[in-house]
Scaffold this motif. Structure first.
Motif, PDB file in Angstrom:
ATOM      1  N   LYS A   1       0.838  -1.203   0.000  1.00 41.23           N
ATOM      2  CA  LYS A   1       0.000   0.000   0.000  1.00 41.23           C
ATOM      3  C   LYS A   1       0.874   1.254   0.000  1.00 41.23           C
ATOM      4  CE  LYS A   1      -3.746   2.251   2.562  1.00 41.23           C
ATOM      5  NZ  LYS A   1      -4.633   2.161   3.747  1.00 41.23           N
ATOM      6  N   ASN A   2       1.906   1.271   0.863  1.00 43.62           N
ATOM      7  CA  ASN A   2       2.813   2.429   0.920  1.00 43.62           C
ATOM      8  C   ASN A   2       3.564   2.598  -0.392  1.00 43.62           C
ATOM      9  OD1 ASN A   2       2.009   2.867   3.572  1.00 43.62           O
ATOM     10  ND2 ASN A   2       3.670   1.607   4.408  1.00 43.62           N
ATOM     11  N   LEU A   3       4.002   1.477  -0.976  1.00 37.85           N
ATOM     12  CA  LEU A   3       4.757   1.543  -2.224  1.00 37.85           C
ATOM     13  C   LEU A   3       3.875   2.069  -3.360  1.00 37.85           C
ATOM     14  CD1 LEU A   3       7.488   0.951  -3.502  1.00 37.85           C
ATOM     15  CD2 LEU A   3       6.709  -1.378  -3.962  1.00 37.85           C
ATOM     16  N   THR A   4       2.607   1.659  -3.378  1.00 37.51           N
ATOM     17  CA  THR A   4       1.688   2.144  -4.422  1.00 37.51           C
ATOM     18  C   THR A   4       1.475   3.645  -4.315  1.00 37.51           C
ATOM     19  OG1 THR A   4       0.585  -0.008  -4.375  1.00 37.51           O
ATOM     20  CG2 THR A   4      -0.591   1.801  -5.432  1.00 37.51           C
ATOM     21  N   GLN A   5       1.369   4.145  -3.066  1.00 37.25           N
ATOM     22  CA  GLN A   5       1.166   5.576  -2.860  1.00 37.25           C
ATOM     23  C   GLN A   5       2.363   6.384  -3.346  1.00 37.25           C
ATOM     24  OE1 GLN A   5       0.285   5.842   1.301  1.00 37.25           O
ATOM     25  NE2 GLN A   5      -1.882   5.245   1.048  1.00 37.25           N
ATOM     26  N   GLU A   6       3.572   5.795  -3.296  1.00 39.40           N
ATOM     27  CA  GLU A   6       4.759   6.509  -3.758  1.00 39.40           C
ATOM     28  C   GLU A   6       4.691   6.808  -5.257  1.00 39.40           C
ATOM     29  OE1 GLU A   6       8.226   4.366  -2.680  1.00 39.40           O
ATOM     30  OE2 GLU A   6       7.801   4.406  -0.513  1.00 39.40           O
ATOM     31  N   PHE A   7       3.957   5.971  -6.010  1.00 41.61           N
ATOM     32  CA  PHE A   7       3.879   6.166  -7.456  1.00 41.61           C
ATOM     33  C   PHE A   7       2.665   7.002  -7.869  1.00 41.61           C
ATOM     34  CE2 PHE A   7       6.709   2.551  -7.270  1.00 41.61           C
ATOM     35  CZ  PHE A   7       7.565   2.757  -8.340  1.00 41.61           C
ATOM     36  N   THR A   8       1.888   7.474  -6.902  1.00 38.61           N
ATOM     37  CA  THR A   8       0.659   8.219  -7.223  1.00 38.61           C
ATOM     38  C   THR A   8       0.976   9.505  -7.988  1.00 38.61           C
ATOM     39  OG1 THR A   8      -0.421   7.320  -5.269  1.00 38.61           O
ATOM     40  CG2 THR A   8      -1.409   9.272  -6.259  1.00 38.61           C
TER      41      THR A   8
ATOM     42  N   LYS B   1      -0.476  -9.381  -7.747  1.00 38.18           N
ATOM     43  CA  LYS B   1      -0.574  -9.154  -9.192  1.00 38.18           C
ATOM     44  C   LYS B   1      -0.401  -7.671  -9.506  1.00 38.18           C
ATOM     45  CE  LYS B   1      -3.545 -13.098 -10.299  1.00 38.18           C
ATOM     46  NZ  LYS B   1      -4.811 -13.530 -10.935  1.00 38.18           N
ATOM     47  N   ILE B   2       0.478  -7.359 -10.471  1.00 41.40           N
ATOM     48  CA  ILE B   2       0.658  -5.995 -10.981  1.00 41.40           C
ATOM     49  C   ILE B   2       0.179  -6.024 -12.425  1.00 41.40           C
ATOM     50  CG2 ILE B   2       2.288  -4.197 -11.584  1.00 41.40           C
ATOM     51  CD1 ILE B   2       3.094  -6.620  -8.812  1.00 41.40           C
ATOM     52  N   GLU B   3      -0.942  -5.371 -12.679  1.00 42.41           N
ATOM     53  CA  GLU B   3      -1.577  -5.395 -13.990  1.00 42.41           C
ATOM     54  C   GLU B   3      -1.571  -3.985 -14.594  1.00 42.41           C
ATOM     55  OE1 GLU B   3      -5.893  -6.634 -15.987  1.00 42.41           O
ATOM     56  OE2 GLU B   3      -5.515  -6.856 -13.822  1.00 42.41           O
ATOM     57  N   ASP B   4      -1.187  -3.875 -15.870  1.00 43.44           N
ATOM     58  CA  ASP B   4      -1.178  -2.574 -16.528  1.00 43.44           C
ATOM     59  C   ASP B   4      -1.828  -2.670 -17.897  1.00 43.44           C
ATOM     60  OD1 ASP B   4       0.838  -3.028 -18.748  1.00 43.44           O
ATOM     61  OD2 ASP B   4       2.120  -3.483 -17.024  1.00 43.44           O
ATOM     62  N   THR B   5      -2.098  -1.502 -18.493  1.00 45.06           N
ATOM     63  CA  THR B   5      -2.686  -1.428 -19.836  1.00 45.06           C
ATOM     64  C   THR B   5      -1.681  -0.822 -20.799  1.00 45.06           C
ATOM     65  OG1 THR B   5      -3.658   0.719 -19.291  1.00 45.06           O
ATOM     66  CG2 THR B   5      -5.027  -1.233 -18.948  1.00 45.06           C
ATOM     67  N   GLY B   6      -0.413  -1.214 -20.610  1.00 44.68           N
ATOM     68  CA  GLY B   6       0.673  -0.611 -21.375  1.00 44.68           C
ATOM     69  C   GLY B   6       0.922  -1.285 -22.704  1.00 44.68           C
ATOM     70  N   ILE B   7       2.191  -1.219 -23.137  1.00 42.03           N
ATOM     71  CA  ILE B   7       2.537  -1.648 -24.500  1.00 42.03           C
ATOM     72  C   ILE B   7       2.587  -3.170 -24.622  1.00 42.03           C
ATOM     73  CG2 ILE B   7       3.816   0.474 -24.950  1.00 42.03           C
ATOM     74  CD1 ILE B   7       6.383  -1.101 -24.440  1.00 42.03           C
ATOM     75  N   GLY B   8       2.709  -3.899 -23.498  1.00 40.14           N
ATOM     76  CA  GLY B   8       2.732  -5.358 -23.553  1.00 40.14           C
ATOM     77  C   GLY B   8       4.003  -5.888 -24.196  1.00 40.14           C
ATOM     78  N   MET B   9       4.054  -7.215 -24.327  1.00 39.55           N
ATOM     79  CA  MET B   9       5.238  -7.873 -24.897  1.00 39.55           C
ATOM     80  C   MET B   9       4.783  -8.984 -25.822  1.00 39.55           C
ATOM     81  SD  MET B   9       7.520  -8.160 -21.436  1.00 39.55           S
ATOM     82  CE  MET B   9       6.062  -8.402 -20.419  1.00 39.55           C
TER      83      MET B   9
ATOM     84  N   PHE C   1      -4.405   1.775  -8.764  1.00 36.92           N
ATOM     85  CA  PHE C   1      -5.304   1.237  -7.750  1.00 36.92           C
ATOM     86  C   PHE C   1      -4.585   0.187  -6.916  1.00 36.92           C
ATOM     87  CE2 PHE C   1      -7.804   2.225 -11.563  1.00 36.92           C
ATOM     88  CZ  PHE C   1      -8.656   3.208 -11.056  1.00 36.92           C
ATOM     89  N   PHE C   2      -4.984   0.058  -5.669  1.00 37.08           N
ATOM     90  CA  PHE C   2      -4.467  -0.998  -4.776  1.00 37.08           C
ATOM     91  C   PHE C   2      -5.647  -1.649  -4.070  1.00 37.08           C
ATOM     92  CE2 PHE C   2      -1.858  -3.358  -2.014  1.00 37.08           C
ATOM     93  CZ  PHE C   2      -2.443  -3.325  -0.761  1.00 37.08           C
ATOM     94  N   SER C   3      -5.621  -3.002  -3.988  1.00 36.68           N
ATOM     95  CA  SER C   3      -6.680  -3.731  -3.268  1.00 36.68           C
ATOM     96  C   SER C   3      -6.077  -4.945  -2.578  1.00 36.68           C
ATOM     97  CB  SER C   3      -7.776  -4.182  -4.239  1.00 36.68           C
ATOM     98  OG  SER C   3      -7.258  -5.079  -5.207  1.00 36.68           O
TER      99      SER C   3
ATOM    100  N   ARG D   1      -1.407   5.268 -21.332  1.00 36.18           N
ATOM    101  CA  ARG D   1      -2.780   5.646 -20.978  1.00 36.18           C
ATOM    102  C   ARG D   1      -3.463   4.431 -20.354  1.00 36.18           C
ATOM    103  NH1 ARG D   1      -2.626   5.180 -26.522  1.00 36.18           N
ATOM    104  NH2 ARG D   1      -3.983   3.567 -27.441  1.00 36.18           N
ATOM    105  N   GLY D   2      -4.480   4.734 -19.549  1.00 33.64           N
ATOM    106  CA  GLY D   2      -5.184   3.639 -18.880  1.00 33.64           C
ATOM    107  C   GLY D   2      -4.907   3.630 -17.386  1.00 33.64           C
ATOM    108  N   HIS D   3      -4.568   2.464 -16.834  1.00 35.45           N
ATOM    109  CA  HIS D   3      -4.394   2.371 -15.383  1.00 35.45           C
ATOM    110  C   HIS D   3      -3.399   1.257 -15.036  1.00 35.45           C
ATOM    111  CE1 HIS D   3      -7.350  -0.786 -16.224  1.00 35.45           C
ATOM    112  NE2 HIS D   3      -6.821  -1.406 -15.161  1.00 35.45           N
ATOM    113  N   ILE D   4      -2.956   1.276 -13.770  1.00 33.80           N
ATOM    114  CA  ILE D   4      -2.119   0.217 -13.173  1.00 33.80           C
ATOM    115  C   ILE D   4      -2.862  -0.281 -11.938  1.00 33.80           C
ATOM    116  CG2 ILE D   4       0.020  -0.325 -11.978  1.00 33.80           C
ATOM    117  CD1 ILE D   4       0.021   2.571 -14.363  1.00 33.80           C
ATOM    118  N   SER D   5      -2.966  -1.592 -11.826  1.00 36.01           N
ATOM    119  CA  SER D   5      -3.700  -2.198 -10.702  1.00 36.01           C
ATOM    120  C   SER D   5      -2.759  -3.101  -9.920  1.00 36.01           C
ATOM    121  CB  SER D   5      -4.899  -3.007 -11.220  1.00 36.01           C
ATOM    122  OG  SER D   5      -5.513  -3.710 -10.163  1.00 36.01           O
ATOM    123  N   VAL D   6      -2.706  -2.907  -8.582  1.00 35.85           N
ATOM    124  CA  VAL D   6      -1.906  -3.743  -7.676  1.00 35.85           C
ATOM    125  C   VAL D   6      -2.881  -4.426  -6.720  1.00 35.85           C
ATOM    126  CG1 VAL D   6      -0.057  -3.818  -5.969  1.00 35.85           C
ATOM    127  CG2 VAL D   6       0.033  -2.150  -7.849  1.00 35.85           C
TER     128      VAL D   6
END
Length: 644
Positions: A487-494, A557-565, A505-507, A539-544
């Motif tokens: 939770k603290n680490l996610t807030q650092e990237f806000t 799980k760290i999920e993003d809507t980025g460029i992918g691989m 988002f963090f859950s 663009r989009g979001h990052i979910s932790v």
């Protein structure tokens, strides 16, 4: 006397009739029991599959329900099972399939050997469940469709009854006919002996003179008195003779059987030894007590370079030389003086070349413990010794290379970090001095600051990777709440996400997020994974998220809507210095060490990492940890570092 003769005839006829009745009953019992046993073994073999499944999953009794119940139901259906009931060792119900039908067919009656139901449609069976070598831990009750089996069993039983009755009636008829035929002359003899008039008796006996019964009647008078006197004595002697004869025959039979078995075993043993001796992959010799070779196999001839005829009668003094390590006795003396021996020595070949051999000697003794000869096993280890020396030399070189690498990295770290420690703190000072007047200089300073930080991060990653791979990193395992740190680490990237127009988002959906791990490396893992998600998402979001996973585990799980691989690059994702976009014109900077270091840190903490990604749609990184407290000793830490 006529009554006695008729009673004797009737008595013998009854005895034979009883015999045939018993024979018919025996035939009926044996065959019906055999039919029922075959049916029981058929269903028992099917039930053993289910019992082995329960024995391999003893946790079923603690959980109180079946595991993989659907698969088990399909398996039972394929085997025509009507119901399945599992009881624990106390007789209490654990779980089952079609329990209502089991109770309808009174499944507990199978314990009273009442296997077939009254309507003949179900065959009931029960079997004990064991756990290892321990006592019973439960009991399985299974009911099978038995309509066809019951019909076949009844048909076989009916046929057996008919065969038994046929045997009985045939025996009674044969007994009756034989009694009539055999007792006809005896009846005449009894009639003659029954006469009180001696003349009439003699006249009747004379008519029987031409057959065996007549001769017997004539001699009865002469033998009756003597038979009465000696009958008891003869019977006693006969009984003693039978007992002695029976004992001697039994002893003789046992002795002959033992001798035959011993001869067969000895012959087979000699044949097996000969085959093993001749075809053994290592050299073997049989040596007499004075050191002469009695027999040699092909492997030794190939090793020493001699033909078998040349080695026979050769003294092993000419083959083995030198002394064993730390002992002044010769190899020959040590072999001859010891009952069992293992040593290394030199073997002289036919061309006088020396081999290093591993020799094992065993004394062969007779039944009195006296040595007959010696069996030698000889293995050429010259090449092994050579390779061992080369490996030791290579190991020394590898250790020296590792030392030089560590020294080089330490020196380069010092040489690069020292200027950076001067440059990076100076950039903000210069920026304050210049102010915002000269935008071009401010832009140059900003570029220098970013490049210096990038170089600093690269050095840190190289040194961290080197420390983990060399085993120099000392992990400090402690118990902490992973959800709080995430939770603290996610807030650092806000703030950074807001600057890029992203949402983060963090859950925490886990029942408990306490783990035992190295807190520093865990922080580095998720700092890198979340940083990459922000870096490669426009663009989009990052979910932790944190969720429970399997039994006593949790997954982050760290999920993003980025460029992918691409799927092709995923195979090399965790390889050091690998990047999907390479070359001087690549869009994103980086050294390719981040994810390689992440995997090393996850492995160090006994975790697993996996990734799912699709080009231009995003990525999902999943990291799994044990929830329970991991007790790690100093030995375990060294083992972990060596594995890394």
């Amino acid at each position: 006397m006529i009554n006695k003769q008729k009673k004797l005839q009737l008595n013998i006829a009854i005895q034979f009739a009883v015999f045939f009745i018993l024979l018919a009953a025996f035939v009926y019992y044996v065959f019906t029991q055999g039919f029922e046993e075959n049916v029981r073994e058929k269903f028992k073999s099917k039930s053993e599959i289910v019992v082995r499944y329960i024995e391999q999953n003893p946790q079923i009794f603690s959980k109180g329900k079946l595991i993989a119940k659907n698969e088990l139901t399909q398996l039972l259906h394929l085997n025509d099972v009507v119901y399945f009931v599992l009881l624990n060792e106390e007789g209490l119900l654990v779980d089952g399939i079609n329990i209502d039908e089991a109770e309808y067919y009174l499944y507990l009656l199978s314990e009273q050997s009442k296997n077939i139901t009254s309507d003949g449609t179900v065959y009931r069976l029960n079997m004990d469940v064991h756990y290892g070598d321990e006592a019973n831990i439960g009991k399985v009750f299974v009911g099978y469709k038995a309509g066809t089996v019951t019909f076949e069993l009844k048909q076989k039983t009916l046929h057996t009854i008919l065969y038994s009755l046929a045997i009985l009636f045939a025996g009674i008829i044969i007994t009756y006919l034989l009694s009539l035929i055999s007792f006809r002359p005896i009846i005449k003899l009894y009639s003659a002996l029954d006469k009180k008039d001696r003349a009439e008796q003699k006249d009747l006996l004379s008519k029987l003179k031409d057959n065996e019964v007549g001769s017997l009647a004539q001699k009865i008078y002469d033998m009756v008195v003597q038979l009465d006197k000696s009958s008891n004595e003869v019977e006693l002697l006969n009984e003693k003779l039978k007992d002695v004869f029976r004992e001697k025959i039994y002893e003789l039979d046992v002795e002959i059987s033992h001798r035959k078995k011993a001869e067969i075993f000895l012959k087979k043993t000699e044949e097996m030894f000969k085959i093993l001796f001749e075809n053994a992959p290592i050299g073997m010799l049989i040596v007499s007590n004075d050191g002469k070779v009695l027999k040699s196999n092909k492997a030794f001839c190939n090793t020493a370079g001699y033909d078998e005829l040349e080695i026979i009668r050769m003294n092993i003094k000419n083959l083995f030389e030198g002394v064993s390590v730390g002992n002044i006795r010769t190899t020959y003396q040590m072999i001859m003086e010891n009952d069992s021996l293992d040593l290394e020595c030199k073997l002289t070949k036919r061309n006088n070349r020396k081999l290093i051999a591993l020799v094992k000697s065993i004394k062969i003794k007779d039944e009195n413990g006296e040595p007959l000869n010696t069996l030698l096993q000889v293995l050429d280890i010259t090449q092994i010794k050579k390779v061992q020396g080369e490996l030791e030399l290579a190991l020394d070189k590898a250790k020296e290379s590792d030392r030089l690498k560590s020294a080089f990295l330490a020196q380069m770290s010092h040489e690069i970090r020292t200027p950076l420690n001067v440059i990076l703190p100076s950039i903000p000072i210069l920026a304050d001095e210049i102010g915002k007047k000269d935008k071009e200089l401010v832009s140059i300073l900003h570029a220098v600051d970013n490049a210096g930080k990038r170089l600093h991060r690269t050095i840190d990653m190289i040194l961290s990777m080197s420390a983990v791979q060399s085993g120099n990193y000392k992990a400090k395992f402690e118990k902490f709440n992973l959800a709080e740190d995430m939770k603290n680490l996610t807030q650092e990237f806000t703030t950074l996400c807001k600057e890029k127009g992203l949402e983060i988002f963090f859950s925490n959906n886990s029942s408990g997020a306490d783990i035992s791990a190295d807190r520093y490396t865990i922080g580095q893992v998720f700092q890198n994974l979340i940083g990459n998600a922000v870096k490669y998402t426009q663009r989009g979001h990052i979910s932790v998220s944190i969720d429970d996973y399997e039994e006593n585990k949790l997954v982050v799980k760290i999920e993003d809507t980025g460029i992918g691989m691409s799927e092709k690059y995923l195979k090399n994702l965790f390889t050091p210095f690998s990047q999907e976009d390479t070359g001087q014109t690549r869009k994103y900077d980086g050294n390719g060490l981040g994810l390689a270091l992440v995997r090393e840190y996850v492995t160090l903490n006994k975790g697993q990492i996996s990734v799912q990604s699709e080009k231009n749609k995003g990525s999902v990184f999943s990291v799994v940890f044990e929830k329970k407290l991991i007790r790690v000793t100093a030995e375990d830490k060294n083992l972990l570092l060596n594995e890394v």
